[in-house]
Design a protein around this motif. Structure first.
Motif, PDB file in Angstrom:
ATOM      1  N   GLU A 160       0.839  -1.102  -0.020  1.00  0.00           N
ATOM      2  CA  GLU A 160       0.106  -0.060   0.052  1.00  0.00           C
ATOM      3  C   GLU A 160       0.958   1.181  -0.172  1.00  0.00           C
ATOM      4  N   ILE A 161       0.834   1.952  -0.929  1.00  0.00           N
ATOM      5  CA  ILE A 161       1.546   3.367  -0.985  1.00  0.00           C
ATOM      6  C   ILE A 161       0.662   4.436  -0.089  1.00  0.00           C
ATOM      7  N   ASP A 162       1.103   4.312   0.973  1.00  0.00           N
ATOM      8  CA  ASP A 162       0.346   5.370   2.064  1.00  0.00           C
ATOM      9  C   ASP A 162       1.183   5.187   3.452  1.00  0.00           C
ATOM     10  N   LYS A 175       0.281  -9.924   6.468  1.00  0.00           N
ATOM     11  CA  LYS A 175      -0.340  -8.653   6.120  1.00  0.00           C
ATOM     12  C   LYS A 175       0.546  -7.816   5.207  1.00  0.00           C
ATOM     13  N   GLY A 176       0.050  -6.914   4.598  1.00  0.00           N
ATOM     14  CA  GLY A 176       0.468  -6.157   3.485  1.00  0.00           C
ATOM     15  C   GLY A 176       1.688  -5.106   4.019  1.00  0.00           C
ATOM     16  N   LEU A 177       2.051  -4.387   3.276  1.00  0.00           N
ATOM     17  CA  LEU A 177       3.260  -3.370   3.797  1.00  0.00           C
ATOM     18  C   LEU A 177       2.886  -2.078   3.229  1.00  0.00           C
ATOM     19  N   ALA A 178       2.720  -0.845   4.281  1.00  0.00           N
ATOM     20  CA  ALA A 178       2.504   0.427   3.780  1.00  0.00           C
ATOM     21  C   ALA A 178       3.873   1.167   3.742  1.00  0.00           C
ATOM     22  N   LYS A 248       2.378  11.067  -7.628  1.00  0.00           N
ATOM     23  CA  LYS A 248       3.536  10.614  -7.263  1.00  0.00           C
ATOM     24  C   LYS A 248       3.586   8.861  -6.783  1.00  0.00           C
ATOM     25  N   ASN A 249       2.401   8.652  -6.039  1.00  0.00           N
ATOM     26  CA  ASN A 249       2.087   7.403  -5.862  1.00  0.00           C
ATOM     27  C   ASN A 249       2.155   6.317  -7.075  1.00  0.00           C
ATOM     28  N   MET A 250       1.257   7.013  -8.127  1.00  0.00           N
ATOM     29  CA  MET A 250       1.206   6.032  -9.374  1.00  0.00           C
ATOM     30  C   MET A 250       2.581   5.979  -9.870  1.00  0.00           C
ATOM     31  N   ARG A 251       3.454   6.940  -9.672  1.00  0.00           N
ATOM     32  CA  ARG A 251       4.847   6.782 -10.232  1.00  0.00           C
ATOM     33  C   ARG A 251       5.593   5.726  -9.504  1.00  0.00           C
ATOM     34  N   THR A 252       5.353   5.587  -8.188  1.00  0.00           N
ATOM     35  CA  THR A 252       6.261   4.649  -7.276  1.00  0.00           C
ATOM     36  C   THR A 252       5.786   3.090  -7.640  1.00  0.00           C
ATOM     37  N   SER A 269      -4.938   5.506  -2.297  1.00  0.00           N
ATOM     38  CA  SER A 269      -6.175   6.105  -1.673  1.00  0.00           C
ATOM     39  C   SER A 269      -6.013   7.464  -2.538  1.00  0.00           C
ATOM     40  N   HIS A 270      -7.250   8.061  -2.780  1.00  0.00           N
ATOM     41  CA  HIS A 270      -7.409   9.415  -3.621  1.00  0.00           C
ATOM     42  C   HIS A 270      -8.563  10.003  -2.850  1.00  0.00           C
ATOM     43  N   GLY A 271      -8.608  11.048  -2.396  1.00  0.00           N
ATOM     44  CA  GLY A 271      -9.595  11.899  -1.921  1.00  0.00           C
ATOM     45  C   GLY A 271      -9.395  12.891  -0.758  1.00  0.00           C
ATOM     46  N   SER A 272     -10.412  13.503  -0.178  1.00  0.00           N
ATOM     47  CA  SER A 272     -11.571  12.967   0.085  1.00  0.00           C
ATOM     48  C   SER A 272     -12.677  13.477  -0.750  1.00  0.00           C
TER      49      SER A 272
END
Length: 401
Positions: A160-162, A175-178, A248-252, A269-272
């Protein structure tokens, strides 16, 4: 727990807070264990806050839509036409281009029985794939990791890019990794303090399992960070991604996909999109950011021959009410639409009928596709997993992949 163990617990726990990760599923792989090219990847984009689906895919020939939204309704001449009945928001020009080239699928009226209008509860339902009357503590991607990593020769991974890990990526055993920046993650985990602390770890008795778990977490984090950082260096995109958080997150994500890291699921995630007030400007701005980021991301994948191997799925925890409110916005609703993007889609375009505005329930749209069928399709037909076991029930597969 004695004073020494309390101190160790706090010291070791600080690494998880500093690096913002939830490991265990991820550890350095032995040489030669990377997956071959052609590895299927799922990218999940969460539109947080409850995106207004009616102003996303617009029923521009429906008079009820314009009567319900005399101010908020998107004009027929502004909407980007998809077919005779539906258009897409004018800020989503990049997604319209993907629609035109056969790379976009649109599902309408997606939801679940007995919908909940609470952000937190409805998001939990989408994250866990539970029924609305069930409370589950593990997520659907987390259970996917549990299933795929049990007895296999290499772990199946999710990132997760967060800054924090969503419930969707938390399994019972894995678990995943953030993370937001692989290099920063490596820098934090490489701090000599943590490595020295790891060397000093005593073999505690069972009553100190919390301390043991954190030491194990720290060891796996250190090795995971090195592996991710190494893969992140393999490919650095030359595309001009937008200078937004999502860009930036989509580039990663693109850099990691092109490195052929052994990662099957990416989450961002994107928002709110919680547009109770002044919806038009906020939704337009967020849609422009989404469109710009997805456009460059898909171009990057296409140029590197990975677009056929990637599906991007968008979702939001609920849609909005059919009628606008008195504050220039919309309130929490129910059924919504989802985007599916990729070069390997078997069906494209508008995949089902648009919303039926003559058949509402308490002023809200009725769902006719359970979102868990979308999950089952992606798990079973795209990722090759036992979707019934992971979702704890069998759901109909759809035909978009």
């Amino acid at each position: 727990m004695d004073i020494l163990n309390r101190r160790r617990f706090i010291q070791v726990g600080s690494l998880a807070s500093a690096a913002m990760l939830m490991p265990k599923f991820l550890k350095a792989l032995e040489r030669g264990e990377l997956v071959p090219p052609g590895n299927k990847v799922l990218v999940i984009v969460q539109l947080s806050g409850g995106n207004d689906g009616l102003n996303t895919i617009i029923p521009y020939r429906n008079d009820i839509y314009y009567r319900s939204r005399p101010v908020l309704g998107i004009k027929r001449t502004d909407a980007l036409s998809l077919n005779d009945d539906l258009g897409i928001h004018p800020a989503l020009k990049g997604l319209k281009a993907l629609y035109d080239d056969g790379s976009l699928g649109i599902l309408n009226n997606v939801g679940y029985p007995n919908p909940d209008r609470s952000h937190f509860r409805s998001m939990d339902i989408w994250h866990t794939a539970s029924q609305s009357n069930e409370l589950w503590s593990d997520g659907w991607i987390g259970r996917y990791l549990d299933a795929q990593c049990k007895g296999c020769d290499k772990p199946t991974q999710a990132l997760e890019i967060d800054d924090t890990l969503s419930l969707a990526l938390k399994g019972e055993y894995s678990k995943g990794l953030a993370l937001t920046d692989p290099n920063r993650l490596l820098g934090t985990s490489s701090n000599p303090f943590f490595k020295d602390l790891l060397k000093q770890h005593p073999q505690e008795a069972d009553e100190h399992h919390n301390v043991d778990y954190l030491y194990k977490t720290m060891g796996e984090t250190i090795s995971s960070a090195a592996y991710i950082s190494q893969q992140f260096k393999v490919y650095q995109s030359k595309e001009n991604y937008p200078n937004t958080d999502l860009g930036k997150n989509m580039r990663t994500i693109a850099n990691l996909i092109m490195s052929d890291i052994n990662t099957k699921v990416y989450y961002v995630s994107h928002g709110s999109f919680d547009t109770h007030v002044n919806q038009q400007a906020q939704q337009e701005r967020l849609f422009q950011q989404l469109s710009d980021a997805i456009t460059v991301f898909t171009q990057d994948l296409k140029k590197n021959n990975r677009f056929q191997d990637v599906v991007v799925m968008t979702f939001s925890e609920f849609g909005r009410r059919v009628s606008q409110n008195a504050s220039g916005g919309t309130d929490h609703g129910t059924a919504n639409n989802m985007f599916l993007i990729g070069g390997g889609l078997q069906r494209k375009g508008v995949l089902n009928d648009g919303p039926d505005l003559m058949n509402l329930q308490d002023g809200d749209l009725k769902y006719n596709i359970d979102f868990k069928s979308v999950y089952a399709t992606l798990l079973g037909k795209w990722l090759g997993a036992d979707d019934g076991g992971i979702l704890k029930a069998r759901y109909n597969h759809l035909d978009f992949v």
